[in-house]
Design an enzyme around this catalytic site. Sequence first.
Site, short mmCIF file in Angstrom:
data_model
loop_
_atom_site.label_atom_id
_atom_site.label_comp_id
_atom_site.label_asym_id
_atom_site.label_seq_id
_atom_site.Cartn_x
_atom_site.Cartn_y
_atom_site.Cartn_z
N CYS A 121 -35.87 -36.35 -26.52
CA CYS A 121 -35.00 -35.68 -27.48
C CYS A 121 -34.24 -36.68 -28.35
O CYS A 121 -33.71 -36.31 -29.39
CB CYS A 121 -34.00 -34.79 -26.75
SG CYS A 121 -33.06 -35.63 -25.45
N GLU A 180 -28.78 -27.64 -25.90
CA GLU A 180 -29.27 -28.83 -26.63
C GLU A 180 -30.58 -28.41 -27.29
O GLU A 180 -31.55 -28.09 -26.61
CB GLU A 180 -29.50 -29.99 -25.67
CG GLU A 180 -30.02 -31.24 -26.35
CD GLU A 180 -30.53 -32.28 -25.36
OE1 GLU A 180 -31.55 -32.92 -25.67
OE2 GLU A 180 -29.92 -32.43 -24.30
#
Length: 509
Positions: free
Chosen positions: A282, A245
């Site tokens: 995020c 990620e």
Amino acid sequence: MAAAPVWSVDPRTGKQREQVAAEATAQEVDEAVRAARAARPALADRTVRAAFLRTAADLLADAGEHLVEVADAESALGPVRLKGELARTCHQLRAFAGIVDEGAFLDVVIDHPDAGATPPVPDLRRHKIPLGVVAVYSASNFPFAFSVAGGDTASALAAGCPVVVKAHPDHPALSERVASVLRAAAARHDVPAGVVGLVHGFEAGVELVRHPLVAAAGFTGSVRGGRALFDAAARRPVPIPFHGELGSLNPVVVTEAAAVERAEEIGAGLAGSMTLGVGQFCVKPGLVLVPAGAAGDRLVKTLADAVGGTDAGVLLDHRMRDGFVAGVAERAQLPDVASPVTPGAGGEHTVSAGFLTVPAGRLTGPGPHDLLLEECFGPLTVVARYTDAAEAHAVLSRLPGNLTATVQLSAREAAGEGRGAEILADLTPIAGRVLVNGWPTGVAVAPAQHHGGPYPATTSTSTSVGGTAIERWLRPVAYQGVPEPLLPPELRDDNPLGLPRRYEGRLER
């Protein structure tokens, strides 16, 4: 030459707290990986795995007060946030224990011979087996939930894979303590301590992904760091899956009708989402398309009032603070970019939240304003004012992959009138999670969750949150024509383990 020391640092002052460990040498990485591999047989029993995960959750909760204290000293995220994150981490461990108990993740499929089929079908039986040792790279912004005992570790252990964790330099003391808790949990079930290895240091992280006994890797962090490890994983003589990620802009589209109907509500919600955790999530909304005109002006004013009243905050480390301040300054100097609330340095160790505005037309084609389409980690968002639907569509069509994408609709649009479906069609190809009339911060740990997206949000199509995260660490194996006594118990006709399966085309629970 002595290995470099690893220090715990207080981000509120920039001062060293304690020396925690030393950066791992190549030999120490090798020892950790081999110890993890030797622990694999102890995870073969699903009952043991589930019990281990539940015990780990219990021991983490028992040590919670001390662990939160250490985490706050290293991250400045605050006890309230960290207690919630630790509770989430314990929930993840218990949830994966439940998945292990159920057994559906093994995806058992049994087909008996059918000579009359075209082509003929032999006796075929398939299930999934663990890949092997998994390398886990901890994230800076989630010292519990995406770290030593986080989702990557929990899902890998649930799959039957030992792990070697590369600790994040922002919370090394917490990493050591959490690893000790996991090993204590393992000992209660006669699982070797090597089932959870821990190494420190940049070079150790590179050695780890290159190690020939490492079978897969999970990463949460920057595009630059993740891509370097992804490339290293691909260059190995035997490449391995790398589930990274890396970064996300998380665009938001506000329709004109939504702005007319509830500009103030949307502005306040955006302020809360973009400043949550000092903008270090995020899934922070980093680009917001707002209509030009009176309704959009009301939204921007509300946003300015709310963000302007936000206190300065501490980022996870001074390197991130310097990057945020430099990134804001570079963006703010672009033509036609304004700063209704100026973000940047809030003090020697803090940053202030803010946002930039730009005409959306500046983003519809290549140019220096493409910088505004890149993530800036910290409490900053970019508000792009669009004049019509075509301009908004043109901006969306240029965006890279994202973890999330959001649209704010009016009540009539949410009921199916207007452009809601059209906007969702624009957002779906660029995101892994699409929201309507919500905010992306806050990722529920639930079976239907998907936390991933097209590159550069992630390097694979998998999720790192939710039950299906376990699939990253498994591979299917089919047995053809194998006599019943030689089959794994999972694949025998009498189903001695009581597993959910697809048997002769029928789903059996």
